[in-house]
Scaffold this motif. Structure first.
Motif, PDB file in Angstrom:
ATOM      1  N   THR A  50       0.812  -1.222   0.000  1.00 44.27           N
ATOM      2  CA  THR A  50       0.000   0.000   0.000  1.00 44.27           C
ATOM      3  C   THR A  50       0.842   1.268   0.000  1.00 44.27           C
ATOM      4  N   HIS A  51       2.122   1.142  -0.308  1.00 46.92           N
ATOM      5  CA  HIS A  51       2.956   2.340  -0.340  1.00 46.92           C
ATOM      6  C   HIS A  51       2.388   3.322  -1.352  1.00 46.92           C
ATOM      7  N   GLU A  52       2.333   4.584  -0.963  1.00 46.20           N
ATOM      8  CA  GLU A  52       1.677   5.588  -1.800  1.00 46.20           C
ATOM      9  C   GLU A  52       2.312   5.716  -3.181  1.00 46.20           C
ATOM     10  N   GLY A  53       3.638   5.551  -3.267  1.00 43.71           N
ATOM     11  CA  GLY A  53       4.303   5.653  -4.562  1.00 43.71           C
ATOM     12  C   GLY A  53       3.950   4.500  -5.476  1.00 43.71           C
ATOM     13  N   LEU A  54       3.845   3.307  -4.905  1.00 49.38           N
ATOM     14  CA  LEU A  54       3.430   2.141  -5.688  1.00 49.38           C
ATOM     15  C   LEU A  54       2.008   2.332  -6.208  1.00 49.38           C
ATOM     16  N   PRO A 104      -3.132 -13.130  -0.936  1.00 45.94           N
ATOM     17  CA  PRO A 104      -4.373 -12.622  -1.555  1.00 45.94           C
ATOM     18  C   PRO A 104      -4.872 -11.330  -0.914  1.00 45.94           C
ATOM     19  N   ALA A 105      -4.769 -11.239   0.403  1.00 45.51           N
ATOM     20  CA  ALA A 105      -5.237 -10.029   1.088  1.00 45.51           C
ATOM     21  C   ALA A 105      -4.372  -8.830   0.736  1.00 45.51           C
ATOM     22  N   GLU A 106      -3.071  -9.035   0.596  1.00 44.73           N
ATOM     23  CA  GLU A 106      -2.190  -7.913   0.292  1.00 44.73           C
ATOM     24  C   GLU A 106      -2.339  -7.466  -1.156  1.00 44.73           C
ATOM     25  N   VAL A 107      -2.550  -8.412  -2.074  1.00 45.13           N
ATOM     26  CA  VAL A 107      -2.835  -8.021  -3.454  1.00 45.13           C
ATOM     27  C   VAL A 107      -4.136  -7.229  -3.511  1.00 45.13           C
ATOM     28  N   ALA A 108      -5.143  -7.703  -2.793  1.00 44.74           N
ATOM     29  CA  ALA A 108      -6.427  -6.990  -2.761  1.00 44.74           C
ATOM     30  C   ALA A 108      -6.261  -5.587  -2.181  1.00 44.74           C
ATOM     31  N   ALA A 109      -5.351  -5.427  -1.217  1.00 46.41           N
ATOM     32  CA  ALA A 109      -5.110  -4.102  -0.646  1.00 46.41           C
ATOM     33  C   ALA A 109      -4.523  -3.156  -1.691  1.00 46.41           C
ATOM     34  N   THR A 110      -3.627  -3.666  -2.528  1.00 46.45           N
ATOM     35  CA  THR A 110      -3.066  -2.849  -3.605  1.00 46.45           C
ATOM     36  C   THR A 110      -4.156  -2.448  -4.590  1.00 46.45           C
ATOM     37  N   ARG A 165     -12.373  -6.357 -11.394  1.00 47.37           N
ATOM     38  CA  ARG A 165     -12.231  -7.601 -10.657  1.00 47.37           C
ATOM     39  C   ARG A 165     -10.750  -7.908 -10.476  1.00 47.37           C
ATOM     40  N   LEU A 166     -10.425  -8.559  -9.381  1.00 51.64           N
ATOM     41  CA  LEU A 166      -9.093  -9.125  -9.168  1.00 51.64           C
ATOM     42  C   LEU A 166      -9.116 -10.552  -9.693  1.00 51.64           C
ATOM     43  N   THR A 167      -8.210 -10.859 -10.615  1.00 48.63           N
ATOM     44  CA  THR A 167      -8.165 -12.188 -11.217  1.00 48.63           C
ATOM     45  C   THR A 167      -6.757 -12.769 -11.059  1.00 48.63           C
ATOM     46  N   TRP A 168      -6.622 -14.044 -11.396  1.00 48.86           N
ATOM     47  CA  TRP A 168      -5.378 -14.759 -11.102  1.00 48.86           C
ATOM     48  C   TRP A 168      -4.910 -15.531 -12.327  1.00 48.86           C
TER      49      TRP A 168
END
Length: 382
Positions: A161-165, A210-216, A231-234
């Protein structure tokens, strides 16, 4: 700078796959030492052809070196108290490997180092595997009294969740959305595609990926003011076992059946172009979309975007400030709240997955958190 890596030339593909299928942090097979070379050998011709179609090898080493060099230039300016800075590339499955990075550090006389994961979202099968290998290599060198076995380490183990990312991803998405006419722009669905994981790792062990990807994804969509359906897909599922879904390819088919004619795909877990962007998305997925009557556009990877280089430098500088005790551990240099990295490792890294059965993980976490080795470390160096 730690990452999975990729074969730079076609002759390196076989060794790359062999290392990958031997890694029990990523894949656990019965009789793995015997099966891994067989599986790698069987898959090598197919993967060689895929690398041939993207130019004869992976560009991930080139991009990683460029990102590291540009980050260090900026880091020398914004954090002169620890300058000069130098990056070393430590890939898990392709050269330069972890052992080669440590050899180079030993030749340079390095005494203080930061292991900086280039996977923004943590998984035991990616960052965890890299850190386990780094820990094992350090232990081997401690045994033989090598000076690099005594390097003072700290870890940047995640930054989803870094603001620059988030801002760099947001700009990449806006760039591709702006190619659509204004009257349809907000109706184009966005697929945020990330490398999938077997459900055994996710639900069985409790991997946080999965939770951290969803946070991004949530961070990017918030910057976009939730402007588009998404949607978030894989992607990149291998084998018959259950993996995280929905698959990116299945999403294209489903949206086509629902009448969508356009879609945007965003490689949300990758910071450089490599085979999963250049072949799986740009070639396979685009062709599949066309077969189903859709036009698919991909947001560019982060690569050398100036905002992303600045983000890397800001993450490193904030981490170094934290180690020096000169700033609050909950505030980045640019003023944004950031609680992922606190101390030698993040607080999140210091807890094991609830279903973890890998003793190396516990030893590695203890070592990098406080510099000590726990009971049983003699079993981990084999």
């Amino acid at each position: 700078m730690m990452n999975m890596g990729g074969p730079t030339t076609l002759p390196e593909v076989g060794d790359f796959l062999s290392r990958l299928f031997h890694d029990r942090d990523l894949i656990q097979l019965p009789w793995q030492k015997r099966l891994a070379p067989l599986i790698a050998g069987r898959r090598t011709p197919k993967i060689v052809e895929q690398y041939r179609k993207i130019g004869g090898g992976s560009p991930i080493l080139r991009w990683t070196k460029l990102q590291g060099a540009e980050m260090c230039k900026l880091l020398d300016e914004i954090h002169p108290e620890t300058a000069p800075h130098k990056t070393y590339v430590a890939f898990r499955y392709a050269r330069p490997l972890t052992e080669e990075a440590l050899d180079e550090m030993a030749a340079d006389g390095v005494q203080r180092a930061v292991a900086f994961t280039q996977y923004p979202q943590y998984s035991c099968s990616t960052t965890g595997s890299n850190l386990n290998e780094l820990y094992r290599e350090i232990m081997r060198r401690k045994e033989r009294g090598a000076p690099e076995g005594n390097i003072d380490w700290s870890i940047i183990d995640r930054w989803p969740t870094h603001e620059g990312l988030i801002e760099t991803f947001t700009q990449r998405v806006r760039d591709v959305l702006n190619t659509y006419p204004e009257d349809v722009r907000a109706t184009v669905p966005i697929m945020f595609s990330a490398h999938s994981l077997p459900m055994q790792i996710v639900s069985g062990r409790g991997d946080p990926y999965p939770a951290e990807v969803a946070a991004t994804v949530a961070g990017v969509m918030s910057r976009l003011r939730w402007s588009n359906p998404y949607r978030l897909t894989w992607q990149s599922q291998v084998g018959p076992s259950a993996w995280l879904g929905p698959q990116t390819s299945d999403t294209v088919k489903g949206w086509a059946k629902q009448g969508y004619k356009d879609a945007v795909v965003v490689p949300i877990a990758f910071t450089q172009d490599h085979i999963e962007t250049l072949y799986e998305l740009d070639q396979e997925l685009v062709e599949e979309a066309e077969e189903h009557g859709m036009t698919l556009k991909r947001a560019e990877s982060l690569n050398d975007h100036p905002l992303f280089i600045k983000a890397l430098a800001d993450i490193a500088a904030s981490h170094l400030d934290t180690m020096d005790g000169t700033t609050s551990t909950e505030t980045t240099r640019s003023g944004a709240v950031e609680t992922w990295n606190q101390g030698r490792t993040s607080r999140q890294m210091q807890i094991r997955c609830p279903g973890c059965i890998n003793p190396v993980c516990g030893e590695q976490k203890k070592f990098f958190a406080d510099g000590t080795v726990g009971v049983g470390e003699d079993q981990l160096r084999s």
